[in-house]
Write an enzyme that holds these catalytic residues in place. Structure first.
Site, mmCIF file in Angstrom:
data_model
loop_
_atom_site.group_PDB
_atom_site.id
_atom_site.type_symbol
_atom_site.label_atom_id
_atom_site.label_comp_id
_atom_site.label_asym_id
_atom_site.label_seq_id
_atom_site.Cartn_x
_atom_site.Cartn_y
_atom_site.Cartn_z
ATOM 1 N N ASP A 155 7.633 -13.403 -7.741
ATOM 2 C CA ASP A 155 6.661 -14.228 -6.747
ATOM 3 C C ASP A 155 5.544 -13.380 -6.827
ATOM 4 O OD1 ASP A 155 8.777 -15.990 -6.115
ATOM 5 O OD2 ASP A 155 9.003 -15.026 -4.203
ATOM 6 N N ALA A 165 13.741 -18.363 -6.747
ATOM 7 C CA ALA A 165 14.663 -17.217 -7.031
ATOM 8 C C ALA A 165 14.940 -17.314 -8.597
ATOM 9 C CB ALA A 165 15.773 -17.302 -6.330
ATOM 10 N N GLN A 166 15.112 -18.544 -9.076
ATOM 11 C CA GLN A 166 15.324 -18.415 -10.618
ATOM 12 C C GLN A 166 14.370 -17.550 -11.492
ATOM 13 O OE1 GLN A 166 18.014 -18.803 -12.710
ATOM 14 N NE2 GLN A 166 19.097 -18.745 -10.993
ATOM 15 N N GLU A 185 14.626 -26.814 5.924
ATOM 16 C CA GLU A 185 15.665 -26.329 6.313
ATOM 17 C C GLU A 185 15.783 -25.781 7.816
ATOM 18 O OE1 GLU A 185 17.256 -24.902 1.851
ATOM 19 O OE2 GLU A 185 16.080 -23.556 3.212
ATOM 20 N N GLY A 195 9.543 -2.683 -5.987
ATOM 21 C CA GLY A 195 10.224 -3.944 -5.047
ATOM 22 C C GLY A 195 11.690 -4.227 -5.564
ATOM 23 N N GLY A 253 13.454 -7.143 -4.851
ATOM 24 C CA GLY A 253 13.801 -8.238 -4.516
ATOM 25 C C GLY A 253 14.755 -9.048 -5.785
#
Length: 420
Positions: free
Chosen positions: A296, A309-310, A166, A8, A10
């Site tokens: 995640d 993300a953090q 958003e 992965g 990401g």
């Protein structure tokens, strides 16, 4: 040095790979795509604000820049625990001394009938482009009719988290600004943006004052926000709600939740809530000595972390350091997540931001912070410059038509009608 396989690419996978490279390990990075995707800005791709290339980064270039890292494109289909090898979809197996699982997430439809078949998501580059081409392609189809104003177009966004807010805010802004210039033959009043959330508020992780502000701003922009509303079934041309009512729709964008990839259940590792890999406090997979999971896809059993993300970035760096400690014969540590805050944008010059230290911002200041932070975290100098230019053009320069160049794709409703 030991060989580490990272599955992965990401936020978690790349941060682990770069840190492992610094420690001198041999790393094989495996991903089904030849690029990394900056997921937080995919909604900008879906609404035509950014090109797909602005939010993607070559993994082969990443590997070339990090000594000891090799990239292999492929999908991992299983783990041979006895032989310490991962199995790829082309039959190739890759041996490992340590394994890092950072497979990310996929859409969670929660078993709602029709949701998987008749909705679109935005968690990959390809999905975002399909959403973009479907929305603007539908405008082309409607504009080409003899009497385009006799019909309408309704986009329903399922989920009031950051992605849903958003997307809804951006679509409402496009309806007000871009539609009259790009499609003068259409009546903007016929285009409806609906946001559906089963909770009594949007943006659950935020302070209540920021939630209320975001809700008011969405309504001010013309978004029809339906709170305390749960979806029971999705059809090609309508959505049914649990209260017995229905709403005609042309397109449903699913932002209601995520889960781990279902294939993880076949890998002989413990899977917990939300299809995520269960890990201990040191991010080692429960019951495993040499397999870690971060981002995640992982679920710390005694301290679940948000799928943002953090946590993924920090978790990737942490896993690499623990592998280095194990290689030196030193016990692992407990992962401590340092919350740096969270933010969401609503539209031009408008966002909400909060930190764990009590700072809460809304409006222009929060929006400028949102732009700055996203520019910093995008991989690649070219991507940073291009994204800055594109966002500047979209938000700061005189308002433009936002004409989109793409393929014309039909909505599920139109496809169902053509089959009928």
């Amino acid at each position: 040095m030991p060989h580490v396989v990272v599955v992965g690419a990401g936020f978690a996978g790349l941060s682990a790979s770069s840190e492992l490279a610094k420690e001198g390990f041999r790393v094989t990075l495996v991903d089904r795509h030849p690029y990394n995707t900056f997921q937080p800005l995919l909604y900008q791709v879906a609404t035509g604000g950014l090109n797909a290339g602005d939010v993607t980064y070559s993994l082969r270039y990443f590997a070339a820049r990090h000594h000891g890292v090799r990239f292999r494109r492929g999908s991992v289909t299983g783990i041979d625990h006895a032989e310490q090898r991962v199995v790829c979809d082309d039959g190739v197996t890759i041996g490992y001394d340590y394994l890092v699982l950072a497979t990310g997430i996929t859409t969670n439809h929660f078993g709602i009938p029709g949701a998987a078949e008749f909705t679109m998501s935005m968690y990959t580059r390809a999905e975002a482009l399909r959403v973009r081409d479907t929305i603007f392609g539908s405008m082309e189809i409607i504009a080409g009719k003899s009497h385009p104003n006799t019909g309408g177009f309704t986009v329903l966004i399922a989920g009031g988290g950051a992605t849903g807010v958003e997307m809804a805010g951006q679509l409402a802004e496009l309806k007000q600004e871009a539609l009259p210039k790009t499609y003068p033959e259409l009546n903007p009043a016929q285009v409806h943006v609906v946001l559906v959330e089963m909770a009594p508020f949007v943006l659950a992780p935020f302070d209540d004052s920021l939630r209320k502000y975001a809700l008011e701003e969405l309504i001010k922009r013309g978004v029809d926000v339906k709170l305390n509303t749960a979806i029971s079934e999705v059809h090609a041309d309508k959505v049914d709600f649990k209260d017995g009512s229905s709403m005609p729709v042309d397109l449903v964008i699913w932002a209601a939740g995520v889960s781990g990839n279902p294939i993880l259940r076949e890998w002989g590792i413990p899977i917990g809530r939300g299809g995520r890999i269960e890990v201990n406090s040191d991010l080692r997979v429960m019951g495993e000595e040499r397999i870690f999971a971060a981002g995640d896809a992982s679920l710390t059993v005694d301290n679940p972390l948000p799928q943002l993300a953090q946590p993924a970035i920090q978790g990737g760096h942490f896993v690499a350091r623990q592998i280095a400690r194990l290689h030196r014969g030193v016990p692992t540590e407990k992962f401590e997540y340092h919350n740096k805050g969270t933010m969401a944008t609503i539209g031009r010059g408008d966002a909400v931001l909060q930190t764990p230290f009590g700072l809460k911002l809304k409006g222009v200041l929060a929006w400028l912070g949102w732009i700055g932070l996203h520019i910093v975290y995008i991989l690649g100098g070219r991507n940073r410059v291009q994204t800055l230019l594109s966002l500047t053009s979209r938000y700061l320069l005189p308002r433009r038509s936002n004409a989109i160049v793409g393929d014309v794709m039909e909505t599920p409703k139109l496809r169902a009608g053509s089959r009928g």
